[in-house]
Write a protein that holds these residues in place. Structure first.
Motif, PDB file in Angstrom:
ATOM      1  N   LEU A  59       0.835  -1.205   0.000  1.00 24.67           N
ATOM      2  CA  LEU A  59       0.000   0.000   0.000  1.00 24.67           C
ATOM      3  C   LEU A  59       0.869   1.254   0.000  1.00 24.67           C
ATOM      4  N   LYS A  60       1.982   1.205   0.725  1.00 22.22           N
ATOM      5  CA  LYS A  60       2.871   2.366   0.775  1.00 22.22           C
ATOM      6  C   LYS A  60       3.453   2.681  -0.603  1.00 22.22           C
ATOM      7  N   GLU A 107      -4.556   3.539   0.495  1.00 22.83           N
ATOM      8  CA  GLU A 107      -3.217   4.125   0.574  1.00 22.83           C
ATOM      9  C   GLU A 107      -3.188   5.362   1.459  1.00 22.83           C
ATOM     10  N   LEU A 161      -3.531   4.307   6.115  1.00 23.44           N
ATOM     11  CA  LEU A 161      -2.574   3.334   6.634  1.00 23.44           C
ATOM     12  C   LEU A 161      -2.612   3.215   8.151  1.00 23.44           C
ATOM     13  N   PHE A 168       1.961   2.806  -3.301  1.00 21.64           N
ATOM     14  CA  PHE A 168       1.050   3.634  -4.079  1.00 21.64           C
ATOM     15  C   PHE A 168       1.235   5.123  -3.801  1.00 21.64           C
ATOM     16  N   ASP A 169       2.127   5.461  -2.875  1.00 21.76           N
ATOM     17  CA  ASP A 169       2.431   6.863  -2.607  1.00 21.76           C
ATOM     18  C   ASP A 169       3.596   7.358  -3.459  1.00 21.76           C
ATOM     19  N   ARG A 171       0.934   8.201  -7.732  1.00 23.29           N
ATOM     20  CA  ARG A 171      -0.007   8.485  -6.643  1.00 23.29           C
ATOM     21  C   ARG A 171      -1.157   9.404  -7.051  1.00 23.29           C
ATOM     22  N   THR A 185      -5.579   4.619  -7.209  1.00 20.41           N
ATOM     23  CA  THR A 185      -5.984   4.510  -5.809  1.00 20.41           C
ATOM     24  C   THR A 185      -6.288   3.058  -5.477  1.00 20.41           C
TER      25      THR A 185
END
Length: 345
Positions: free
Chosen positions: A113-114, A232, A235, A116-117, A122, A126
């Protein structure tokens, strides 16, 4: 609300053999009009799951929309593998309406998930939701976190026992990160087993998470896709055993590729896999077998000593008829000569 200009991605996580590939196969065929793309992250050297899904390709999810990333965890190779793959899928014409990511059974979902930053994606993508797929029979049997209440009591009484086994940490992280849990194989677990599995999941979950029973991956796409979680950006609500760590690894697990000649009898191979799982605590065996006199390829998938096998497709003209199996176990249980001998190499 999710920004409608962003391409939604659903992350499908779950333990080895829980039914992730079966679920994705069903969604590909029953996507409710969505054009899908799929990323499959394998652990090991034989791309079994990717091959299965490519065999299920349909016009709304053609073979070019199915990408396999073998050997390792995609969250560990973000710049080299994950970002270029996502960018390539987003550039397809026509562009997919939704991307499904099947993680390795050994993967921790939160580091993914991190990813996706990352600046490159980003603003354009999503995480619509994280789906955890859990085998009801295995969860009920306590294979992931044996007697969690007793372990917690011991930890409280003795600080030297504050560790968990790697397998339980993987399972707990997958549940903690999920927006929805699909409880598979309820027929094998029975009503009592399903109830026990629900209790375990409820104990592990950091918040109320819906749990749905699913047989053979058959779930309405409206339930799984379109959750709009924007995971994302959420968290903190998804705790992990590895929060605060700079990185993570999968050194607790190893995979071994075993190559065998054509098999005279599938039953003999199945018996060998079952015996190997019991004697060496093997987690997973998956791959293909060539059977003498059979034009079809035998797909083999085992979770522990439970082995499933079926003929999935004819051997292609250019393929070498051979048996190739990936064996996955914790580090201390991998003994290549012993495993190869047990499988008849």
């Amino acid at each position: 609300m999710t920004d409608l200009s962003k391409l939604p991605v659903t992350v499908i996580t779950g333990f080895l053999g829980s039914g992730k590939t079966t679920l994705i196969s069903h969604l590909m065929r029953n996507a409710g009009g969505r054009r899908l793309a799929v990323v499959v992250n394998e652990f090991g050297d034989v791309g079994v799951d990717g091959e299965i899904l490519k065999g299920c390709a349909i016009p709304d999810c053609p073979e070019d929309n199915i990408v396999e990333l073998p050997n390792g965890c995609i969250c560990c190779t973000v710049a080299d593998d994950f970002i270029p793959t996502i960018e390539r899928l987003m550039a397809l014409e026509p562009r997919p309406d939704h991307i499904l990511i099947e993680t390795s059974g050994l993967a921790l979902p939160k580091p993914l998930l991190k990813a996706f930053d990352w600046p490159a994606i980003r603003s354009r993508i999503t995480v619509d939701g994280v789906i955890a797929v859990a085998d009801a029979e295995a969860v009920a049997a306590g294979r992931f976190a044996p007697n969690p209440a007793a372990v917690d009591a011991q930890r409280a009484a003795d600080d030297s026992l504050d560790h968990e086994t790697p397998l339980s940490e993987v399972f707990e992280d997958q549940i903690a990160c999920a927006d929805l849990v699909l409880l598979t194989k309820p027929d094998l677990a029975g009503p009592a087993g399903v109830a026990a599995a629900r209790t375990v999941i409820g104990t592990q979950a950091p918040r109320a998470i819906p749990v749905i029973e699913v047989t053979e991956g058959a779930v309405d796409a409206r339930v799984v896709l379109g959750i709009g979680a924007a995971a994302e950006a959420d968290l903190d609500a998804r705790p992990s055993h590895h929060d605060g760590a700079d990185d993570h690894d999968h050194d607790d697990f190893e995979s071994l590729l075993v190559e065998l000649p054509e098999q005279a009898d599938p039953g003999t191979l199945v018996a060998r896999i079952e015996a190997l799982a019991r004697s060496r605590n093997i987690l997973r065996v998956k791959g293909y077998a060539a059977v003498q006199g059979k034009p079809m390829r035998l797909l083999v998938q085992a979770v522990g000593a439970r082995v499933r096998h079926q003929y999935d497709r004819p051997w292609a003209a250019q393929e070498v008829r051979a048996t190739r199996l990936v064996v996955i176990a914790e580090h201390d249980d991998i003994d290549p000569p012993a495993i190869r001998a047990a499988l008849g190499a």
